[in-house]
Design a protein around this motif. Sequence first.
Motif, PDB file in Angstrom:
ATOM      1  N   VAL A   1      43.115  40.857  36.796  1.00 47.90           N
ATOM      2  CA  VAL A   1      42.062  40.691  37.391  1.00 47.90           C
ATOM      3  C   VAL A   1      42.534  39.685  38.361  1.00 47.90           C
ATOM      4  CG1 VAL A   1      41.806  40.029  35.138  1.00 47.90           C
ATOM      5  CG2 VAL A   1      42.802  37.987  36.349  1.00 47.90           C
ATOM      6  N   ASP A   2      41.267  39.246  39.182  1.00 47.64           N
ATOM      7  CA  ASP A   2      41.801  38.725  40.606  1.00 47.64           C
ATOM      8  C   ASP A   2      40.873  37.834  40.251  1.00 47.64           C
ATOM      9  OD1 ASP A   2      38.189  39.989  40.551  1.00 47.64           O
ATOM     10  OD2 ASP A   2      39.201  41.334  42.398  1.00 47.64           O
ATOM     11  N   CYS A   3      40.239  36.560  41.453  1.00 45.39           N
ATOM     12  CA  CYS A   3      39.207  35.608  41.152  1.00 45.39           C
ATOM     13  C   CYS A   3      37.716  35.662  41.063  1.00 45.39           C
ATOM     14  CB  CYS A   3      39.307  35.116  42.753  1.00 45.39           C
ATOM     15  SG  CYS A   3      38.392  35.904  43.634  1.00 45.39           S
ATOM     16  N   ASN A   4      37.373  37.326  40.142  1.00 43.50           N
ATOM     17  CA  ASN A   4      36.118  37.508  39.705  1.00 43.50           C
ATOM     18  C   ASN A   4      35.903  36.616  38.348  1.00 43.50           C
ATOM     19  OD1 ASN A   4      33.979  38.732  41.495  1.00 43.50           O
ATOM     20  ND2 ASN A   4      36.101  39.809  41.800  1.00 43.50           N
ATOM     21  N   ARG A   5      34.750  36.391  38.039  1.00 44.21           N
ATOM     22  CA  ARG A   5      34.853  36.618  36.648  1.00 44.21           C
ATOM     23  C   ARG A   5      34.898  37.706  35.270  1.00 44.21           C
ATOM     24  NH1 ARG A   5      33.647  35.766  31.860  1.00 44.21           N
ATOM     25  NH2 ARG A   5      32.006  34.338  30.385  1.00 44.21           N
ATOM     26  N   GLN A   6      35.336  37.603  34.512  1.00 49.04           N
ATOM     27  CA  GLN A   6      35.604  38.895  33.816  1.00 49.04           C
ATOM     28  C   GLN A   6      35.541  39.055  32.500  1.00 49.04           C
ATOM     29  OE1 GLN A   6      37.655  41.769  35.581  1.00 49.04           O
ATOM     30  NE2 GLN A   6      37.322  40.172  37.182  1.00 49.04           N
ATOM     31  N   PHE A   7      34.356  40.376  31.888  1.00 48.84           N
ATOM     32  CA  PHE A   7      34.525  39.994  30.443  1.00 48.84           C
ATOM     33  C   PHE A   7      34.712  40.881  30.016  1.00 48.84           C
ATOM     34  CE2 PHE A   7      30.591  38.812  33.045  1.00 48.84           C
ATOM     35  CZ  PHE A   7      29.916  40.477  32.500  1.00 48.84           C
ATOM     36  N   PHE A   8      34.410  41.148  28.814  1.00 49.95           N
ATOM     37  CA  PHE A   8      33.810  42.817  27.977  1.00 49.95           C
ATOM     38  C   PHE A   8      33.120  42.636  26.994  1.00 49.95           C
ATOM     39  CE2 PHE A   8      38.832  42.661  28.068  1.00 49.95           C
ATOM     40  CZ  PHE A   8      38.888  43.980  29.175  1.00 49.95           C
ATOM     41  N   GLY A   9      32.187  43.627  27.675  1.00 52.21           N
ATOM     42  CA  GLY A   9      30.930  43.654  25.958  1.00 52.21           C
ATOM     43  C   GLY A   9      31.227  44.029  24.543  1.00 52.21           C
TER      44      GLY A   9
ATOM     45  N   MET B   1      32.464  38.969  43.801  1.00 52.31           N
ATOM     46  CA  MET B   1      33.185  38.011  44.970  1.00 52.31           C
ATOM     47  C   MET B   1      33.718  38.212  45.907  1.00 52.31           C
ATOM     48  SD  MET B   1      32.754  34.151  43.305  1.00 52.31           S
ATOM     49  CE  MET B   1      34.578  34.072  42.643  1.00 52.31           C
ATOM     50  N   ALA B   2      34.677  38.171  46.764  1.00 51.71           N
ATOM     51  CA  ALA B   2      35.352  39.264  48.033  1.00 51.71           C
ATOM     52  C   ALA B   2      36.783  38.383  47.081  1.00 51.71           C
ATOM     53  CB  ALA B   2      34.796  39.300  49.390  1.00 51.71           C
ATOM     54  N   CYS B   3      37.842  38.482  47.182  1.00 49.10           N
ATOM     55  CA  CYS B   3      39.094  37.900  46.612  1.00 49.10           C
ATOM     56  C   CYS B   3      39.782  37.875  47.842  1.00 49.10           C
ATOM     57  CB  CYS B   3      39.424  38.346  45.148  1.00 49.10           C
ATOM     58  SG  CYS B   3      38.545  37.953  44.200  1.00 49.10           S
ATOM     59  N   PRO B   4      40.357  36.825  47.900  1.00 46.62           N
ATOM     60  CA  PRO B   4      41.565  36.607  48.699  1.00 46.62           C
ATOM     61  C   PRO B   4      42.610  37.890  48.196  1.00 46.62           C
ATOM     62  CG  PRO B   4      41.311  34.682  47.747  1.00 46.62           C
ATOM     63  CD  PRO B   4      40.134  35.778  47.513  1.00 46.62           C
ATOM     64  N   PRO B   5      43.470  38.088  49.943  1.00 47.24           N
ATOM     65  CA  PRO B   5      44.711  39.366  48.822  1.00 47.24           C
ATOM     66  C   PRO B   5      45.201  38.421  48.398  1.00 47.24           C
ATOM     67  CG  PRO B   5      44.222  39.075  50.839  1.00 47.24           C
ATOM     68  CD  PRO B   5      43.166  38.200  50.737  1.00 47.24           C
ATOM     69  N   GLY B   6      46.194  39.226  47.287  1.00 45.71           N
ATOM     70  CA  GLY B   6      47.451  38.437  46.876  1.00 45.71           C
ATOM     71  C   GLY B   6      46.692  37.691  44.982  1.00 45.71           C
TER      72      GLY B   6
ATOM     73  N   GLU C   1      45.307  38.589  42.158  1.00 49.28           N
ATOM     74  CA  GLU C   1      45.659  39.519  41.140  1.00 49.28           C
ATOM     75  C   GLU C   1      46.330  38.525  39.715  1.00 49.28           C
ATOM     76  OE1 GLU C   1      45.931  41.393  44.461  1.00 49.28           O
ATOM     77  OE2 GLU C   1      43.965  41.895  44.385  1.00 49.28           O
ATOM     78  N   ARG C   2      45.886  38.763  39.237  1.00 45.99           N
ATOM     79  CA  ARG C   2      47.155  38.305  38.163  1.00 45.99           C
ATOM     80  C   ARG C   2      46.771  38.534  36.646  1.00 45.99           C
ATOM     81  NH1 ARG C   2      42.744  35.843  36.921  1.00 45.99           N
ATOM     82  NH2 ARG C   2      41.710  34.348  36.684  1.00 45.99           N
ATOM     83  N   GLN C   3      47.677  37.926  35.611  1.00 44.07           N
ATOM     84  CA  GLN C   3      47.707  38.735  34.266  1.00 44.07           C
ATOM     85  C   GLN C   3      46.927  37.414  33.150  1.00 44.07           C
ATOM     86  OE1 GLN C   3      48.148  41.935  32.576  1.00 44.07           O
ATOM     87  NE2 GLN C   3      48.604  42.223  35.081  1.00 44.07           N
ATOM     88  N   ALA C   4      45.604  37.656  32.927  1.00 48.85           N
ATOM     89  CA  ALA C   4      45.322  36.658  32.528  1.00 48.85           C
ATOM     90  C   ALA C   4      44.442  37.564  30.782  1.00 48.85           C
ATOM     91  CB  ALA C   4      43.717  36.497  33.092  1.00 48.85           C
ATOM     92  N   PHE C   5      43.918  36.595  30.343  1.00 50.47           N
ATOM     93  CA  PHE C   5      43.291  37.277  28.787  1.00 50.47           C
ATOM     94  C   PHE C   5      41.686  36.512  28.877  1.00 50.47           C
ATOM     95  CE2 PHE C   5      41.549  36.646  24.280  1.00 50.47           C
ATOM     96  CZ  PHE C   5      42.231  37.251  23.543  1.00 50.47           C
ATOM     97  N   VAL C   6      41.420  38.653  29.175  1.00 50.16           N
ATOM     98  CA  VAL C   6      39.643  38.875  28.947  1.00 50.16           C
ATOM     99  C   VAL C   6      39.347  38.638  27.816  1.00 50.16           C
ATOM    100  CG1 VAL C   6      37.744  40.229  30.291  1.00 50.16           C
ATOM    101  CG2 VAL C   6      40.232  39.584  31.380  1.00 50.16           C
TER     102      VAL C   6
END
Length: 165
Positions: free
Chosen positions: A76-84, A113-118, A120-125
């Motif tokens: 994921v990046d700096c945005n809020r992520q979710f699944f349907g 949102m426009a995310c800054p470079p770098g 990205e990370r692993q996260a539980f969505v």
Amino acid sequence: MKLPSILFAGVAALTLSACATAQAMTETAPSSEQADALKAFPAATAGQARHVVNLPSRSDEDALKVELILGKTQTVDCNRQFFGGRLETRTAEGWGYDYYVLPALGNAASTLMACPPGSERQAFVTTQEQPLIRYNSRLPVVVYAPSDVEVRYRVWRAGETQTAR
């Protein structure tokens, strides 16, 4: 500006505090005692896995709730992520025990949102829906989900009862 005391008391009465977070066990080879408890529930269908949560016995089970959290780890990046996806409550025929089914994990969505470079990370969505269900140590919490979906849960404890004025 002061909030009316009735509003404050209502919010306080509904406030829950997190007690623990854990991961549900994907069924492997259950013990004979666990197998007896699971015989009321159907086997997982093709492409699905049966996840089982065995809750410990507590003296204050009426003050506890279990939050079911379904999702998977991804980049994921700096945005809020979710699944349907909607978790369905079903009842085991002839037994009357509830179990939960996520027929399919919906499409991923996120804010834009426009995310800054770098960033990205692993996260539980997770799915957007994370229901609170009754805490009951006498029955396992059984969740069927697609094989690539992880099931986690969190136990919540209710605060003290407040009186509205």
